[in-house]
Design a protein around this motif. Structure first.
Motif, mmCIF file in Angstrom:
data_model
loop_
_atom_site.group_PDB
_atom_site.id
_atom_site.type_symbol
_atom_site.label_atom_id
_atom_site.label_comp_id
_atom_site.label_asym_id
_atom_site.label_seq_id
_atom_site.Cartn_x
_atom_site.Cartn_y
_atom_site.Cartn_z
ATOM 1 N N ALA A 37 0.900 -1.362 0.022
ATOM 2 C CA ALA A 37 0.082 0.007 -0.039
ATOM 3 C C ALA A 37 0.950 1.337 0.120
ATOM 4 O O ALA A 37 0.172 2.261 -0.336
ATOM 5 N N SER A 38 1.888 1.184 0.616
ATOM 6 C CA SER A 38 2.826 2.428 0.771
ATOM 7 C C SER A 38 3.228 3.040 -0.496
ATOM 8 O O SER A 38 3.069 4.362 -0.543
ATOM 9 N N ARG A 39 3.375 2.499 -1.533
ATOM 10 C CA ARG A 39 3.545 3.098 -3.017
ATOM 11 C C ARG A 39 2.634 4.152 -3.291
ATOM 12 O O ARG A 39 2.803 4.925 -4.486
ATOM 13 N N TYR A 40 1.277 4.010 -2.803
ATOM 14 C CA TYR A 40 0.300 4.932 -3.266
ATOM 15 C C TYR A 40 -0.116 5.965 -2.245
ATOM 16 O O TYR A 40 -1.253 6.504 -2.045
ATOM 17 N N SER A 41 0.832 6.302 -1.114
ATOM 18 C CA SER A 41 0.658 7.061 0.000
ATOM 19 C C SER A 41 1.922 7.563 0.346
ATOM 20 O O SER A 41 2.963 7.523 0.086
ATOM 21 N N LEU A 42 1.679 8.942 0.996
ATOM 22 C CA LEU A 42 2.707 9.804 1.667
ATOM 23 C C LEU A 42 2.772 9.520 3.105
ATOM 24 O O LEU A 42 3.809 9.971 3.701
ATOM 25 N N LEU A 43 2.022 8.662 3.562
ATOM 26 C CA LEU A 43 2.190 8.322 4.927
ATOM 27 C C LEU A 43 3.481 7.541 5.386
ATOM 28 O O LEU A 43 4.075 6.885 4.466
ATOM 29 N N HIS A 44 4.063 7.958 6.647
ATOM 30 C CA HIS A 44 4.966 7.050 7.028
ATOM 31 C C HIS A 44 4.996 5.802 7.846
ATOM 32 O O HIS A 44 3.441 5.677 7.985
#
Length: 235
Positions: A37-44
């Protein structure tokens, strides 16, 4: 928006995004879903792990209600929640995604907490199809996703979501956050989780949240998850 649908790939070298810097998080399921999922988000990592803990808590405590995110952008956080929801067997919970899918409303501004730096609204060509494609790629088996397009000030009054187990607010600016809290916090069930992304970054998000919670007889205790994300449980 096609050029930024993999925006997360460009920030993966930041210390806040690297697994090596979080040796205390040893749950392989988390890291598996984070990688997707992280590749679609700026969340750490910390923001994602907050979602992970929140949904596991909701599952363990059998908290009723759906999952709501206001401001999904490219969908990374919602993809993560959909994957974990399905993994935990909570497929009866619908996931509601509120977004303009065109960026912030024209002409709006906000300030960064601490510095006073002015941030102006950013606009895009409608990118809802990009987000749908991200879901199809990353979480193809997930169902029960409700897409609510438009400014939250206009769409929330007409939404049919009855009860909410997790409410995540990520529209940053003052007026949208006011509308989200007024329209959706009353539907957050007792014991449900509220997450205010960018409470620690945008003055608008912080001011709207502080004003609303100050009017409650029993406000939740918001805890700092990281620089931007603060979260709590409705008492």
């Amino acid at each position: 928006m096609t050029e930024v649908t993999s925006l997360g790939d460009k920030i993966n070298d930041m210390p806040e995004r690297l697994r090596v810097n979080f040796p205390e998080i040893q749950d392989e399921t988390f890291w598996e879903l984070y990688t997707i999922a992280s590749r679609y988000s700026l969340l750490h990592v910390t923001g994602f792990y907050n979602l992970y803990q929140s949904l596991k808590y909701i599952h363990a405590q059998r908290i009723p209600g759906d999952i709501v995110e206001c401001g999904c952008f490219l969908g990374g956080a919602s993809i993560f929640m959909a994957l974990l929801r399905d993994r935990l067997g909570m497929t009866e919970k619908r996931i509601w995604l509120f977004d303009t899918f065109e960026g912030f409303p024209e002409g709006e501004q906000d300030q960064l907490v601490g510095s006073g730096q002015v941030m102006s609204s950013v606009r895009f060509v409608n990118f809802q199809q990009d987000v749908r494609e991200n879901f199809a790629e990353a979480s193809p088996q997930s169902s029960g996703i409700e897409w609510i397009e438009g400014p939250v000030e206009e769409t929330i009054p007409y939404t049919t979501v009855a009860s909410i187990a997790l409410l995540r607010l990520d529209t940053d600016f003052y007026l949208s956050t006011v509308a989200e809290l007024a329209g959706l916090y009353p539907r957050l069930v007792r014991g449900g989780v509220i997450i205010v992304d960018d409470y620690g970054m945008f003055e608008g998000s912080r001011r709207a949240t502080d004003e609303y919670l100050a009017r409650l007889q029993s406000p939740p205790l918001l805890n700092r998850i990281d620089h931007g994300v603060w979260a709590g449980v409705k008492p």
